[in-house]
Design an enzyme around this catalytic site. Structure first.
Site, PDB file in Angstrom:
ATOM      1  N   CYS A   1      -1.124   2.461  14.366  1.00  0.00           N
ATOM      2  CA  CYS A   1      -2.563   2.347  14.669  1.00  0.00           C
ATOM      3  C   CYS A   1      -2.786   2.320  16.183  1.00  0.00           C
ATOM      4  O   CYS A   1      -3.897   2.063  16.632  1.00  0.00           O
ATOM      5  CB  CYS A   1      -3.154   1.107  13.993  1.00  0.00           C
ATOM      6  SG  CYS A   1      -2.311  -0.408  14.469  1.00  0.00           S
TER       7      CYS A   1
ATOM      8  N   ASN B   1       0.821  -1.214   0.000  1.00  0.00           N
ATOM      9  CA  ASN B   1       0.000   0.000   0.000  1.00  0.00           C
ATOM     10  C   ASN B   1       0.857   1.268   0.000  1.00  0.00           C
ATOM     11  O   ASN B   1       0.712   2.141  -0.876  1.00  0.00           O
ATOM     12  CB  ASN B   1      -0.907  -0.069   1.234  1.00  0.00           C
ATOM     13  CG  ASN B   1      -1.810   1.111   1.434  1.00  0.00           C
ATOM     14  OD1 ASN B   1      -2.530   1.497   0.535  1.00  0.00           O
ATOM     15  ND2 ASN B   1      -1.780   1.693   2.625  1.00  0.00           N
TER      16      ASN B   1
ATOM     17  N   GLU C   1       8.413  -7.677   4.725  1.00  0.00           N
ATOM     18  CA  GLU C   1       7.127  -8.094   5.290  1.00  0.00           C
ATOM     19  C   GLU C   1       7.242  -9.574   5.626  1.00  0.00           C
ATOM     20  O   GLU C   1       7.932 -10.325   4.935  1.00  0.00           O
ATOM     21  CB  GLU C   1       6.030  -7.831   4.236  1.00  0.00           C
ATOM     22  CG  GLU C   1       4.753  -8.618   4.348  1.00  0.00           C
ATOM     23  CD  GLU C   1       3.883  -8.226   5.552  1.00  0.00           C
ATOM     24  OE1 GLU C   1       3.728  -7.036   5.853  1.00  0.00           O
ATOM     25  OE2 GLU C   1       3.381  -9.175   6.216  1.00  0.00           O
TER      26      GLU C   1
HETATM   27  C1  LIG Z   1      -0.511  -2.431  10.074  1.00  0.00           C
HETATM   28  S1  LIG Z   1      -0.131  -3.575   8.781  1.00  0.00           S
HETATM   29  C2  LIG Z   1       0.539  -2.480   7.588  1.00  0.00           C
HETATM   30  C3  LIG Z   1       0.621  -3.013   6.186  1.00  0.00           C
HETATM   31  C4  LIG Z   1       0.865  -1.985   5.087  1.00  0.00           C
HETATM   32  N1  LIG Z   1       1.848  -0.987   5.458  1.00  0.00           N
HETATM   33  C5  LIG Z   1      -0.426  -1.316   4.646  1.00  0.00           C
HETATM   34  O1  LIG Z   1      -0.540  -0.088   4.728  1.00  0.00           O
HETATM   35  O2  LIG Z   1      -1.339  -2.033   4.181  1.00  0.00           O
HETATM   36  C6  LIG Z   1       1.210  -4.426   9.471  1.00  0.00           C
HETATM   37  C7  LIG Z   1       1.854  -5.466   8.577  1.00  0.00           C
HETATM   38  O3  LIG Z   1       2.954  -6.026   9.291  1.00  0.00           O
HETATM   39  C8  LIG Z   1       3.004  -7.411   9.051  1.00  0.00           C
HETATM   40  N2  LIG Z   1       3.708  -7.961  10.232  1.00  0.00           N
HETATM   41  C9  LIG Z   1       3.197  -8.323  11.429  1.00  0.00           C
HETATM   42  N3  LIG Z   1       4.167  -8.689  12.270  1.00  0.00           N
HETATM   43  C10 LIG Z   1       5.340  -8.557  11.599  1.00  0.00           C
HETATM   44  C11 LIG Z   1       6.705  -8.756  11.937  1.00  0.00           C
HETATM   45  N4  LIG Z   1       7.043  -9.187  13.145  1.00  0.00           N
HETATM   46  N5  LIG Z   1       7.631  -8.485  11.003  1.00  0.00           N
HETATM   47  C12 LIG Z   1       7.294  -8.034   9.776  1.00  0.00           C
HETATM   48  N6  LIG Z   1       6.021  -7.837   9.381  1.00  0.00           N
HETATM   49  C13 LIG Z   1       5.052  -8.082  10.289  1.00  0.00           C
HETATM   50  C14 LIG Z   1       1.583  -7.855   8.876  1.00  0.00           C
HETATM   51  O4  LIG Z   1       1.539  -9.035   8.089  1.00  0.00           O
HETATM   52  C15 LIG Z   1       0.983  -6.641   8.156  1.00  0.00           C
HETATM   53  O5  LIG Z   1       1.061  -6.786   6.757  1.00  0.00           O
END
Ligand SMILES: C[S@@+](CC[C@H](N)C(=O)[O-])C[C@H]1O[C@@H](n2cnc3c(N)ncnc32)[C@H](O)[C@@H]1O
Length: 374
Positions: free
Chosen positions: A328, A227, A243
Site C-alpha cells: 500500500c 483475505n 500474522e
Molecule cells: C496491509 S494488512 C494486510 C492483511 C491481509 N493480507 C488482507 O489483505 O486483509 C497488514 C497485516 O499485517 C499485520 N501486521 C502488522 N505488523 C506485523 C508484523 N510485524 N508481523 C506480522 N504481521 C503484522 C497487521 O495486523 C495486518 O493484518
C-alpha cells in the site's frame, strides 16, 4: 488527486528507482471513483446551539483542518451514506447517549452488513441488568433498522470506552469475495485490518489467483483475517500463513473452515520473529504445532503495512524462487524491490497498480518477482 496525476507520479518513481523495469509492462486497474470505501471513521463534533446536534467530521490529510461532512461522505459507499444522516438524527435526540461520543467507525460489506463502533470519552455503564448504555444502543439499533429497512442480523453495534466494551450483536460481518470464477465467504472483524475497497480487492485477489503458478508450498506473511489466504489456499498447495494480531489469527481459522480449506497452517507470529524461526535462530512456542521442515516452499506472499519489509525480512524471502508482494506504499515497495533485484538477482515479472483509494494520493501495488530468468 486525479488519477492521471497519480499514475504519472507512480511511473516517475518506478523509472527513477527501478530503471530496468519496462514501464510498458505496468498494468493498471481502476474502479469506481466515489462510493468505494467499505469502512470509514469519523470524529464527532457536538454543537449545542441553536439546539443540540451531532456531526460527522473528517480532517484534511494535508492541512489537518476539520471538514464537516453534512451527513455524507463521497468516497464512502451507499450504505454508510444512508447511515450517516440517520445516526446524526438519533444522536441529536439522545444527548444522554451521545454525550462524550468522540469517534464513530463503520465497517460494511457488499452483502449489506454493518458493524458500527461508537467510541466514548466517558465511562460506560457496567451493570449486568438494565444497563443504560445497552438500552440506548438497542434503541439506536431499532431506530436505524426501521429507518433504513435493515435486517436485525445485519446490524451490529459496539460501544467502546477506556477498558470497557459493550456489544449488541457480533463484532464481525460476512463479505463475499468474487475471484475470477470462484467465490469465497470471508468474515471481516471490527478492529482488525480489512481491505477498504471491495471492488479493487476483488481485482487484486483475481490478479494473484491468476499469477500464482507453483507445484510447491507457499508461505504467506501478514495474512490478516485471511483475505488472500483463502485464494492462495484454493490453488491446492500447502500454505503456511502468519500474522501477528491474535484476533485476526482466530478469524483466519474461521475463514478457512467456512471455505472448506484444509491445506493451511496458521502461525501467530510477527514477520520479524518468523525470520528467526525459519532461520532456526530460536524456537517459538507459538509455532510448536508447525514443523517447518515438512514444507517445500518456492513462493512467498507478503502484504506488509506501509513501512514495508525490513532488511532481515528481505534477506529471508530471498530464499524463495518467487515473491508476490502486495503493497500500500509505492515508496517502501520500490526500496524493497531495488534491494531484492540488485542484491539477489530477482526479475520483476509483473507490476500492477491498483487504484484502491481514488481521489487520494494513495494506491496499492502488486509486484511479482522471480529468480527464474527463462
Ligand atoms: C496491509 S494488512 C494486510 C492483511 C491481509 N493480507 C488482507 O489483505 O486483509 C497488514 C497485516 O499485517 C499485520 N501486521 C502488522 N505488523 C506485523 C508484523 N510485524 N508481523 C506480522 N504481521 C503484522 C497487521 O495486523 C495486518 O493484518
Amino acid at each position: 488527486m486525479q488519477f492521471e496525476q497519480k499514475l504519472t507520479q507512480y511511473r516517475e518513481l518506478i523509472a527513477q528507482k527501478l530503471p530496468t523495469f519496462d514501464l510498458e509492462q505496468l498494468e493498471v486497474f481502476t474502479g469506481a471513483q466515489s462510493g468505494y470505501r467499505m469502512r470509514a471513521e469519523f470524529a464527532i463534533y457536538h454543537q449545542n446551539q441553536p439546539s443540540y446536534s451531532v456531526h460527522h467530521v473528517v480532517h484534511d490529510s494535508v492541512t489537518k483542518q476539520r471538514i464537516f461532512c453534512e451527513g455524507k461522505y463521497a468516497i464512502a459507499n451507499a450504505l454508510i451514506n444512508r447511515l450517516m444522516p440517520a445516526v446524526e438524527e438519533f444522536f441529536a435526540q439522545n444527548y444522554k447517549f451521545a454525550h462524550k461520543l468522540f469517534q464513530i467507525e463503520y465497517l460494511t460489506t457488499t452483502t449489506q452488513q454493518v458493524v458500527i463502533s461508537l467510541l466514548f470519552h466517558r465511562a460506560l455503564d457496567k451493570s449486568e441488568e438494565n444497563n443504560v448504555d445497552l438500552l440506548h444502543a438497542q434503541a439506536f439499533k431499532d431506530f436505524l433498522q426501521t429507518k433504513l429497512n435493515l435486517k436485525t442480523e445485519d446490524l451490529h453495534i459496539i460501544l467502546r470506552a477506556k477498558k470497557t466494551k459493550l456489544q449488541l450483536g457480533n463484532n464481525f460481518i460476512s463479505e463475499t469475495l468474487h475471484v475470477n470464477d470462484k467465490e469465497f465467504a470471508l468474515y471481516q472483524v471490527e478492529n482488525s485490518f480489512s481491505q477498504p475497497n471491495a471492488e479493487i480487492n476483488n481485482l487484486m485477489l483475481s490478479y494473484v489467483d491468476k499469477h500464482v503458478h507453483t507445484d510447491h508450498d507457499i508461505l504467506e506473511l501478514y495474512c490478516g483475517v485471511g483475505n488472500f489466504t483463502v485464494v492462495l489456499a484454493s490453488c491446492g498447495k500447502k500454505l503456511l500463513a502468519t500474522e501477528v494480531n491474535k484476533q485476526a489469527v482466530d478469524f483466519v481459522y474461521r475463514n478457512l473452515e467456512r471455505n472448506n480449506l484444509t491445506n493451511v497452517q496458521v502461525g501467530r507470529i510477527s514477520a520479524e520473529e518468523f525470520v528467526q524461526a525459519i532461520n532456526k535462530v530460536r524456537p517459538f512456542k507459538r509455532l510448536e504445532h508447525i514443523d517447518l521442515d515438512t514444507y517445500n516452499f518456492d513462493t512467498v506472499f507478503v502484504d506488509p503495512p506501509r513501512a514495508g519489509l525490513d532488511t532481515a525480512s528481505c534477506d529471508m524471502i530471498s530464499q524463495f524462487a518467487n515473491i508476490i508482494y502486495v503493497s500500500c506504499n509505492p515508496h517502501t515497495l520500490v526500496d524493497n524491490l531495488q534491494y531484492l533485484t540488485s542484491k539477489y538477482g530477482y526479475r520483476i515479472k509483473q507490476l500492477a497498480l491498483f487504484d484502491q483509494f481514488p481521489q487520494t494520493p494513495h494506491c496499492e501495488s502488486i509486484a511479482i518477482l522471480t529468480k527464474n530468468h527463462s
